[in-house]
Scaffold this active site. Structure first.
Site, short mmCIF file in Angstrom:
data_model
loop_
_atom_site.label_atom_id
_atom_site.label_comp_id
_atom_site.label_asym_id
_atom_site.label_seq_id
_atom_site.Cartn_x
_atom_site.Cartn_y
_atom_site.Cartn_z
N LYS A 114 0.82 -1.21 0.00
CA LYS A 114 0.00 0.00 0.00
C LYS A 114 0.85 1.26 0.00
O LYS A 114 0.46 2.27 -0.59
CB LYS A 114 -0.96 0.02 1.20
CG LYS A 114 -2.09 -0.97 1.04
CD LYS A 114 -3.24 -0.65 1.96
CE LYS A 114 -4.39 -1.61 1.72
NZ LYS A 114 -5.46 -1.52 2.70
N LYS A 198 -4.86 -9.40 -7.03
CA LYS A 198 -6.06 -9.52 -6.19
C LYS A 198 -7.17 -8.56 -6.66
O LYS A 198 -6.86 -7.44 -7.05
CB LYS A 198 -5.64 -9.18 -4.75
CG LYS A 198 -6.63 -9.53 -3.69
CD LYS A 198 -6.12 -9.13 -2.32
CE LYS A 198 -6.17 -7.62 -2.13
NZ LYS A 198 -5.90 -7.16 -0.78
N LYS A 201 -10.60 -2.88 -4.25
CA LYS A 201 -11.40 -1.65 -4.33
C LYS A 201 -10.62 -0.54 -4.99
O LYS A 201 -11.18 0.38 -5.57
CB LYS A 201 -11.71 -1.14 -2.92
CG LYS A 201 -12.48 -2.04 -2.04
CD LYS A 201 -12.43 -1.49 -0.60
CE LYS A 201 -13.03 -2.47 0.36
NZ LYS A 201 -12.77 -2.16 1.76
#
Ligand code: TYM
Length: 333
Positions: A114, A198, A201
């Site tokens: 992230k 993956k 969102k």
């Protein structure tokens, strides 16, 4: 066996099929298994570890609440609440961050993903995110935590933190060491555009995921455009190796139908993707369309959604404030 279930979902918009098949579907099954005590949290404190627009955040907190209910979580059976309404989460996170070691957090792969290349610019909250997650779980003496595969490392850290707190303060079993509940199969749903990434969102392409608010046309279009490979569908499980897109789409189909991958392989053995995609779209529409309609209906009643969160937060606060009081005493406050 009686289980105390706790899990959380971030209100960062675009809740998708991965969230549903990897986590929320499981929440509903656990709730419906009589005798379990279930707490489901809209983790808004986690959401602000990356920059959020305040108006959007408020909307997304309600949307996540609506999604829980539309998927089958019943607020009269389970506690549904948002994290920021229960102050014990922030307090426990601080105490536990003084128990956690930097070396442990340095190993967290999700932070590395992230934060990206420029780690120096990531927020401190993003770095200590898993400690807040441990606080969430440990405040409620949760015995089981249902999550998708991507949260496995965070749950291992939570277990280490609980054990270290108990050791440091010489209180055996004060913090309950929780068991992760990660489905053996289909616990990681991949992007529709890339079978090794993956479903997420935050993927800039909306075509990479089926959102739980998508309508029939959107689902049909996304499956039509989903990446495949030039071969027909495999005749045997072993022929799926190195075919990540085929494996993912067959996995989604199997999970929706609650059947083994082998059954789906037999069903479509040697057929072409266009035929399979038609059936996959039907299965998705069957499952997602009613959820999507219900979310939209619930979003029209903000007062109702706010009342669910207020009521759930009062219930959660009763449990968490007792635990944090005991924690503070142990620490010497
Ligand atoms: P979040 O909001 O990213 O995701 C919510 C749940 O969905 C699962 N999930 C997936 N499962 C399968 N395939 C995918 N592609 C996929 N994407 C997401 C996640 O594993 C998760 O179960 N840190 C957590 C939220 C959290 C939490 C907690 C969870 C905060 N405190 C305490 C459990 C207990 C998160 O960011 O989930």
């Amino acid at each position: 066996m009686f289980k105390k279930i706790f899990s959380g979902v971030q209100p960062t918009g675009n809740l998708h099929l991965g969230n549903y098949l990897g986590a929320i579907k499981n929440f509903v099954e656990l709730q419906n298994d009589k005798g379990n005590e279930c707490i489901f949290c809209v983790v808004d404190l986690h959401a602000i570890t990356v920059k959020q627009d305040p108006k959007e955040l408020k909307k997304n907190i309600r949307e996540t609440t609506a999604t829980f209910i539309a998927c089958g979580i019943d607020p009269t059976q389970s506690i549904i609440f948002n994290q920021s309404m229960v102050p014990a989460h922030s307090e426990a996170a601080w105490i536990l961050s003084c128990v956690s070691r930097i070396g442990w957090l340095n190993r967290m792969t999700q932070f590395k993903e992230k934060a990206g290349k420029d780690k120096e610019k990531a927020s401190i909250g993003l770095y200590s995110y898993p400690v807040l997650m441990a606080a969430d779980i440990l405040l409620y003496d949760a015995t089981h935590v249902p999550v998708g595969d991507d949260q496995k490392q965070h749950l291992e850290l939570c277990r280490d933190i609980a054990q270290k707190f108990n050791n440091d303060f010489n209180v055996k079993d004060f913090l309950k060491v929780p068991e992760p509940m990660i489905q053996k199969k289909f616990s990681r749903i991949m992007s529709l555009k890339d079978g090794i990434k993956k479903m997420s969102k935050s993927d800039p392409s909306d075509l990479s995921r089926v959102n739980l608010t998508d309508n029939k046309e959107e689902i049909l279009n996304k499956i039509k455009k989903a990446k495949t490979d030039p071969l027909p569908l495999p005749e045997e499980l072993k022929n799926l190796t190195e075919r990540p897109e085929a494996e993912n789409l067959l996995g989604i189909y199997s999970s929706l139908k609650s059947q083994d991958l082998e059954n789906s392989i037999n069903e479509f053995s040697g057929k072409n993707f266009s035929e399979f995609k038609k059936r996959l779209s039907e299965a998705l529409i069957d499952k997602i369309e009613p959820i999507s309609k219900e979310i939209k209906k619930l979003l029209g009643d903000e007062k109702y959604l706010d009342s669910i969160l207020l009521d759930g937060s009062n219930k959660a606060d009763k449990i968490a404030s007792k635990k944090i009081k005991e924690m503070k005493e142990l620490v010497g406050f």
